[in-house]
Scaffold this motif. Structure first.
Motif, PDB file in Angstrom:
ATOM      1  N   GLN A  83     -40.144  33.496 -85.929  1.00 15.84           N
ATOM      2  CA  GLN A  83     -40.121  34.410 -84.786  1.00 15.84           C
ATOM      3  C   GLN A  83     -39.464  33.784 -83.570  1.00 15.84           C
ATOM      4  OE1 GLN A  83     -40.872  37.493 -84.916  1.00 15.84           O
ATOM      5  NE2 GLN A  83     -42.130  37.694 -86.763  1.00 15.84           N
ATOM      6  N   THR A 103     -40.042  34.803 -80.598  1.00 14.69           N
ATOM      7  CA  THR A 103     -41.137  34.705 -79.618  1.00 14.69           C
ATOM      8  C   THR A 103     -41.856  33.360 -79.725  1.00 14.69           C
ATOM      9  OG1 THR A 103     -41.454  37.091 -79.738  1.00 14.69           O
ATOM     10  CG2 THR A 103     -43.276  35.824 -78.822  1.00 14.69           C
ATOM     11  N   ASP A 131     -32.934  48.220 -79.469  1.00 14.97           N
ATOM     12  CA  ASP A 131     -33.464  48.570 -78.147  1.00 14.97           C
ATOM     13  C   ASP A 131     -32.269  49.047 -77.322  1.00 14.97           C
ATOM     14  OD1 ASP A 131     -36.220  48.118 -78.279  1.00 14.97           O
ATOM     15  OD2 ASP A 131     -35.977  45.971 -77.963  1.00 14.97           O
ATOM     16  N   VAL A 157     -42.203  42.145 -74.439  1.00 17.56           N
ATOM     17  CA  VAL A 157     -40.834  41.624 -74.513  1.00 17.56           C
ATOM     18  C   VAL A 157     -39.983  42.723 -75.134  1.00 17.56           C
ATOM     19  CG1 VAL A 157     -39.373  39.862 -75.581  1.00 17.56           C
ATOM     20  CG2 VAL A 157     -41.747  39.301 -74.945  1.00 17.56           C
ATOM     21  N   LEU A 158     -38.934  43.137 -74.440  1.00 19.75           N
ATOM     22  CA  LEU A 158     -38.017  44.117 -75.024  1.00 19.75           C
ATOM     23  C   LEU A 158     -36.693  43.416 -75.288  1.00 19.75           C
ATOM     24  CD1 LEU A 158     -39.166  47.286 -73.128  1.00 19.75           C
ATOM     25  CD2 LEU A 158     -39.827  46.454 -75.353  1.00 19.75           C
ATOM     26  N   GLY A 159     -35.843  44.044 -76.122  1.00 18.50           N
ATOM     27  CA  GLY A 159     -34.757  43.285 -76.760  1.00 18.50           C
ATOM     28  C   GLY A 159     -33.597  42.735 -75.961  1.00 18.50           C
ATOM     29  N   LEU A 187     -30.905  42.814 -78.808  1.00 17.27           N
ATOM     30  CA  LEU A 187     -31.351  43.484 -80.031  1.00 17.27           C
ATOM     31  C   LEU A 187     -30.887  44.923 -79.896  1.00 17.27           C
ATOM     32  CD1 LEU A 187     -34.991  42.085 -80.330  1.00 17.27           C
ATOM     33  CD2 LEU A 187     -32.805  41.008 -80.922  1.00 17.27           C
ATOM     34  N   GLU A 228     -46.602  36.899 -80.407  1.00 14.59           N
ATOM     35  CA  GLU A 228     -45.876  37.927 -81.160  1.00 14.59           C
ATOM     36  C   GLU A 228     -46.871  38.880 -81.820  1.00 14.59           C
ATOM     37  OE1 GLU A 228     -42.802  38.686 -81.126  1.00 14.59           O
ATOM     38  OE2 GLU A 228     -42.466  39.887 -82.911  1.00 14.59           O
ATOM     39  N   LYS A 229     -46.717  40.153 -81.512  1.00 16.40           N
ATOM     40  CA  LYS A 229     -47.491  41.229 -82.131  1.00 16.40           C
ATOM     41  C   LYS A 229     -48.999  40.944 -82.215  1.00 16.40           C
ATOM     42  CE  LYS A 229     -43.476  43.142 -84.324  1.00 16.40           C
ATOM     43  NZ  LYS A 229     -42.364  42.269 -84.552  1.00 16.40           N
ATOM     44  N   LEU A 256     -36.183  37.019 -86.969  1.00 13.02           N
ATOM     45  CA  LEU A 256     -35.309  37.109 -85.802  1.00 13.02           C
ATOM     46  C   LEU A 256     -34.928  35.723 -85.266  1.00 13.02           C
ATOM     47  CD1 LEU A 256     -33.967  38.820 -83.577  1.00 13.02           C
ATOM     48  CD2 LEU A 256     -36.176  38.867 -82.393  1.00 13.02           C
ATOM     49  N   TYR A 302     -45.089  44.509 -80.338  1.00  9.75           N
ATOM     50  CA  TYR A 302     -44.176  43.711 -79.502  1.00  9.75           C
ATOM     51  C   TYR A 302     -44.613  42.258 -79.363  1.00  9.75           C
ATOM     52  CZ  TYR A 302     -42.775  48.356 -77.949  1.00  9.75           C
ATOM     53  OH  TYR A 302     -42.334  49.653 -77.916  1.00  9.75           O
ATOM     54  N   GLY A 303     -43.689  41.447 -78.813  1.00 10.01           N
ATOM     55  CA  GLY A 303     -44.077  40.171 -78.244  1.00 10.01           C
ATOM     56  C   GLY A 303     -44.694  40.489 -76.894  1.00 10.01           C
ATOM     57  N   TYR A 352     -32.487  39.034 -73.828  1.00 10.48           N
ATOM     58  CA  TYR A 352     -32.891  37.679 -73.450  1.00 10.48           C
ATOM     59  C   TYR A 352     -31.684  36.927 -72.902  1.00 10.48           C
ATOM     60  CZ  TYR A 352     -36.158  38.739 -77.412  1.00 10.48           C
ATOM     61  OH  TYR A 352     -37.043  39.323 -78.292  1.00 10.48           O
ATOM     62  N   ARG A 396     -35.564  52.252 -71.717  1.00 10.30           N
ATOM     63  CA  ARG A 396     -35.330  51.690 -73.034  1.00 10.30           C
ATOM     64  C   ARG A 396     -35.771  52.692 -74.103  1.00 10.30           C
ATOM     65  NH1 ARG A 396     -39.787  50.287 -76.715  1.00 10.30           N
ATOM     66  NH2 ARG A 396     -38.842  48.976 -78.309  1.00 10.30           N
TER      67      ARG A 396
HETATM   68  C1  G1P Z   1     -38.656  42.075 -81.921  1.00  5.38           C
HETATM   69  C2  G1P Z   1     -39.337  40.859 -81.299  1.00  5.38           C
HETATM   70  C3  G1P Z   1     -40.502  41.295 -80.390  1.00  5.38           C
HETATM   71  C4  G1P Z   1     -39.975  42.295 -79.363  1.00  5.38           C
HETATM   72  C5  G1P Z   1     -39.272  43.473 -80.054  1.00  5.38           C
HETATM   73  C6  G1P Z   1     -38.625  44.374 -79.016  1.00  5.38           C
HETATM   74  O1  G1P Z   1     -39.571  42.677 -82.814  1.00  5.38           O
HETATM   75  O2  G1P Z   1     -39.815  40.005 -82.321  1.00  5.38           O
HETATM   76  O3  G1P Z   1     -41.034  40.196 -79.748  1.00  5.38           O
HETATM   77  O4  G1P Z   1     -41.072  42.752 -78.583  1.00  5.38           O
HETATM   78  O5  G1P Z   1     -38.242  43.006 -80.937  1.00  5.38           O
HETATM   79  O6  G1P Z   1     -38.047  45.496 -79.611  1.00  5.38           O
HETATM   80  P1  G1P Z   1     -39.092  43.720 -83.972  1.00  5.38           P
HETATM   81  O7  G1P Z   1     -38.890  45.031 -83.277  1.00  5.38           O
HETATM   82  O8  G1P Z   1     -37.837  43.165 -84.555  1.00  5.38           O
HETATM   83  O9  G1P Z   1     -40.231  43.766 -84.956  1.00  5.38           O
END
Ligand code: G1P
Length: 290
Positions: A230, A232, A132, A204-206, A129, A191-192, A109, A171-172, A208, A253
């Protein structure tokens, strides 16, 4: 400086939706009658953004085609006198400027966002993102809420929401320094993280709003969780140089990147669509006993 631009990464493989995503990107899966990515573009547009930058995988043109005009379809609708659908179709190619940038290798990402560096330039910008799906039908779009928080507090602002403790590893996760109302000053992010090792339950949701400094940081960011560069991790570095806030947004969401989330998002959008009455009556009539 006004936030005018938004970056929408859309270059993933969509492996959770195979085989549906064998030939089309997951962002082109529909929610009722529109592809998922269109909801994010509409949210950005309703938030005052007029330049959309979509990061796509090389060789995949469905998203570009969707935001382009389609003269033969328009002519056909015109000939049939379907003026309402003609307007709907034309509106899609009129969301301000939509530019595309190719990500040749799927390196994560953070790498996808970095691809938009030249098109964004030296100004704050939003990242959405699209899997989301953020619904807030009676209030400000979530991106707008972040832009307002950015205006009031400067620095970067990311959407956060509490999640169940057993879900943190998806998630982050932020480590808050200080919380005041919806605003969370961020000390650190991870991150995760593994369940039990997360610094909080604030995910963190998508959405920013980032300062352009993030690009300098991303250029130096090594691959992290899952072997990917990442976003994050880059934001974590950014906290050492500039203030970064979380914003506990108003709205619901749906994670349309998972099968169950996509189904729920369809129900939510369907219950707020032209077919809502018929759909509600159908759901009421279902025999849901085991
Ligand atoms: C991404 C981000 C993560 C965030 C998430 C939200 O992860 O890396 O930090 O919490 O989106 O949907 P992914 O869903 O692409 O694995």
């Amino acid at each position: 400086m006004r936030v005018r631009k938004a970056v929408l990464p859309a270059a993933g493989f969509g492996t959770r939706f195979l085989p549906a995503t064998k030939a089309i990107p997951k962002e082109m899966m529909p929610l009722v009658d529109r592809p998922i990515i269109q909801y994010a573009v509409e949210e950005a547009s309703a938030s005052g953004i007029d330049q959309i930058i979509i990061v796509i995988a090389t060789g995949r043109s469905a998203i570009e085609d969707h935001f382009d005009s389609n003269a033969s379809l328009e002519r056909w609708l015109e000939d049939r006198g379907d003026i309402e659908m003609l307007r709907t179709i034309r509106r899609i190619s009129e969301f301000g400027t939509v530019a595309f940038v190719h990500q040749r290798e799927q390196l994560g990402l953070g790498h996808a966002v970095l691809m938009a560096k030249d098109l964004v330039g030296d100004e704050p910008f939003a990242v959405l993102l699209s899997d989301d799906v953020m619904l807030n039908p009676n209030g400000a779009p979530v991106t707008r809420q972040l832009i307002d928080a950015h205006r009031a507090h400067r620095g970067s602002v990311i959407a956060v929401q509490r999640v169940e403790p057993e879900e943190v590893s998806r998630y982050g996760i932020v480590e808050p320094l200080h919380e005041e109302g919806r605003l969370v000053e961020i000390r650190d992010l991870v991150e995760k993280p593994a369940v039990g090792e997360a610094p909080s339950d604030l995910a963190v949701l998508g959405r920013y709003v980032l300062t352009p400094k993030i690009f300098d940081v991303l250029e130096q960011t090594p691959s992290g969780a899952g072997g990917e560069i990442q976003l994050t991790d880059a934001i974590r570095e950014l906290t050492h140089e500039q203030p970064v806030f979380g914003y506990q947004f108003e709205g619901v969401r749906h994670d349309a990147g998972t099968r169950i989330g996509w189904l729920k998002a369809n129900v939510a959008v369907g219950l707020d669509s032209e077919v809502a009455d018929e759909f509600r009556a159908y759901i009421r009539g279902l025999d849901l006993r085991d």
